[in-house]
Scaffold this active site. Structure first.
Site, short mmCIF file in Angstrom:
data_model
loop_
_atom_site.label_atom_id
_atom_site.label_comp_id
_atom_site.label_asym_id
_atom_site.label_seq_id
_atom_site.Cartn_x
_atom_site.Cartn_y
_atom_site.Cartn_z
N ARG A 51 90.48 18.77 -30.69
CA ARG A 51 89.32 18.12 -29.99
C ARG A 51 89.25 18.38 -28.14
O ARG A 51 89.16 18.61 -27.65
CB ARG A 51 89.18 16.68 -30.28
CG ARG A 51 88.38 15.61 -29.13
CD ARG A 51 87.42 14.54 -28.96
NE ARG A 51 88.62 14.07 -30.19
CZ ARG A 51 89.61 13.07 -29.46
NH1 ARG A 51 89.94 13.38 -28.78
NH2 ARG A 51 90.59 12.44 -29.84
N ASP A 176 69.50 27.21 -17.37
CA ASP A 176 69.53 27.25 -19.16
C ASP A 176 69.13 28.69 -18.52
O ASP A 176 68.25 28.23 -19.23
CB ASP A 176 69.03 25.68 -19.65
CG ASP A 176 68.61 26.62 -20.97
OD1 ASP A 176 69.02 26.90 -21.76
OD2 ASP A 176 68.41 25.28 -21.96
N LYS A 201 70.95 30.44 -30.40
CA LYS A 201 70.30 31.78 -29.97
C LYS A 201 70.32 32.52 -29.99
O LYS A 201 71.24 33.33 -30.61
CB LYS A 201 69.37 30.89 -28.55
CG LYS A 201 68.31 30.18 -28.98
CD LYS A 201 67.42 28.88 -29.95
CE LYS A 201 68.04 27.53 -30.13
NZ LYS A 201 67.57 26.96 -28.82
C1 PLP Z 1 67.71 25.24 -28.09
C2 PLP Z 1 66.88 25.33 -26.31
C3 PLP Z 1 68.37 24.24 -26.95
C4 PLP Z 1 69.20 23.52 -28.04
O1 PLP Z 1 69.98 23.62 -27.72
P1 PLP Z 1 70.76 23.07 -29.56
O2 PLP Z 1 71.45 24.70 -30.12
O3 PLP Z 1 69.50 23.34 -30.42
O4 PLP Z 1 70.91 22.11 -29.50
C5 PLP Z 1 68.78 24.43 -25.71
N1 PLP Z 1 67.76 25.24 -23.73
C6 PLP Z 1 67.28 26.51 -25.08
C7 PLP Z 1 66.08 26.54 -23.47
C8 PLP Z 1 67.45 25.94 -26.18
O5 PLP Z 1 66.31 26.78 -26.61
#
Ligand code: PLP
Length: 385
Positions: A51, A176, A201
């Site tokens: 952890r 993000d 992604k």
């Molecule tokens: C999928 C996504 C998230 C969240 O991520 P997870 O891995 O599903 O928790 C946050 N921001 C964007 C732009 C995303 O496409």
């Protein structure tokens, strides 16, 4: 390693030194929860309990920090786990967050349904309207959170301009960077304070692993995130971290191909009678095209379409493609199609953030471009018939 190396070289080598004990070219997956101590407190390379730290996670954290140009990287079990940890480090009850009005639905839900009940205040603002962003800042504002390109309408917001507004108000700016990936865009280079990713992604890239990352340049802030990552425990497991590192090795070639395939599909759809509008920053008439050309090193693999036939045609289209599979998520090698108003954005339905019901989103994969264009055109014919 000599610096600075090309992105592709760093993606394959940083944090991925061969194993000195066996010569294994690929570092082993440290699938362990704990580490033997040489006498009480005698830790080898600081590893004690997974952890708190694990060499496979360190590999990913080192790599993602390098690719984003940051000094500290943190890897999490999911994108939202990373966002949650970061926001806990930044916010206290009474603080105010200004967020793009088209951020990922789950990000909005996290703040609106988890942090707001704990006493945080949230305003969702149009990030391409700089005056609106400036006007939204209050003395309590602690975080300006944006996403560019945005989801699903691929709006491009000006990171450097938003950083200027945020910093003038004494606010930390979080980007993000999931949609662009570090191959196409490095927000820290435009002055952003923090970058977040859903590594699920493009970074993982094969739709086989969930993960998140946070990259920071500030030592004090990084210490707060490190403490919470350890104290709360939303870490990525060794196998997931390893899969993500393996995915990142090919990020550059994948994103090149995602982008060229998406450009070809976008161009094939412009002027199609069933398509009212194509949202793709690589098209010259996209309102963010010039800015994207300056701020990004390519236009990426995400496209949205507004269908002239409305919701019924949009739904039929999303259910009619054969190569593009109907599924949530994006950024994998395989092409996916989604209907945002009922899928990714179902959680913001009925709010000012809802997505129109004639919008369909494509995550363009790296298959053969002619096959993909043919699939989309054939499905449009079926849907509009
Ligand atoms: C999928 C996504 C998230 C969240 O991520 P997870 O891995 O599903 O928790 C946050 N921001 C964007 C732009 C995303 O496409």
């Amino acid at each position: 390693m000599p610096e600075p190396l090309d992105f592709s070289t760093r993606a394959i080598h940083v944090g991925q030194e061969f194993d000195p004990t066996t010569g294994s070219v690929i570092p082993p997956i440290y699938q362990t929860s704990t580490f033997v101590q040489d006498g009480i407190g005698g830790l080898r390379n600081g590893y004690e309990y997974t952890r708190g730290g694990n060499p496979t996670r360190t590999s990913l954290e080192t790599l993602i920090a390098n690719l984003e140009g940051g000094s500290h990287g943190f890897s999490f079990a999911s994108g939202l786990a990373g966002e949650d940890t970061l926001l806990r480090a930044l916010l206290r009850p009474g603080d105010h967050v200004v967020m793009g009005n088209d951020v990922y639905g789950g990000t909005h839900r996290l703040v609106n349904r988890v942090f707001v009940p704990w006493g945080v205040h949230l305003d969702s603002v149009e990030m391409t309207d700089l005056d609106a962003v400036r006007a939204a800042m209050t003395p309590a504002t602690k975080v300006l959170w944006l996403e560019t390109p945005s989801n699903p309408l691929m709006k491009i917001s000006d990171i450097a301009a938003l950083v200027e507004i945020g910093h003038a108000a004494g606010v930390l700016v979080v980007v993000d960077n999931t949609f662009a990936s570090p191959y196409l865009q490095n927000p820290l280079a435009f002055g952003a304070d923090i970058v977040t990713h859903s590594t699920t992604k493009y970074l993982g890239g094969h739709s086989d692993v969930l993960g998140g990352a946070v990259v920071i340049n500030d030592d004090e802030l990084a210490e707060k995130v490190r403490f919470l990552q350890f104290a709360v425990g939303p870490v990525s497991g060794p196998m997931d971290a390893w899969l993500t590192v393996r995915g990142i090795k090919t990020l550059a070639v994948r994103v090149e191909r995602h982008s060229s395939n998406a450009q070809a599909i976008a161009e094939a759809l412009v002027g199609h009678p069933a398509v009212g509008r194509v949202f793709y920053p690589g098209l010259p008439d996209h309102p963010g095209h010039e800015l994207a050309a300056r701020q990004m090193r390519g236009f990426g693999g995400m496209i949205s379409l507004a269908l002239t036939g409305g919701a019924a045609v949009a739904r039929t289209f999303a259910e009619s493609t054969e190569l593009f599979q109907l599924a949530e998520s994006l950024g994998g090698v395989e092409s996916l199609i989604g209907y945002p108003s009922e899928m990714t954005h179902a959680s913001v339905k009925g709010t000012s953030l809802e997505v129109a019901d004639n919008i369909v989103r494509l995550s363009v994969g790296i298959e053969g471009v002619d096959d993909l264009v043919g699939d989309v055109l054939a499905a449009l014919d079926r849907a509009a018939a």
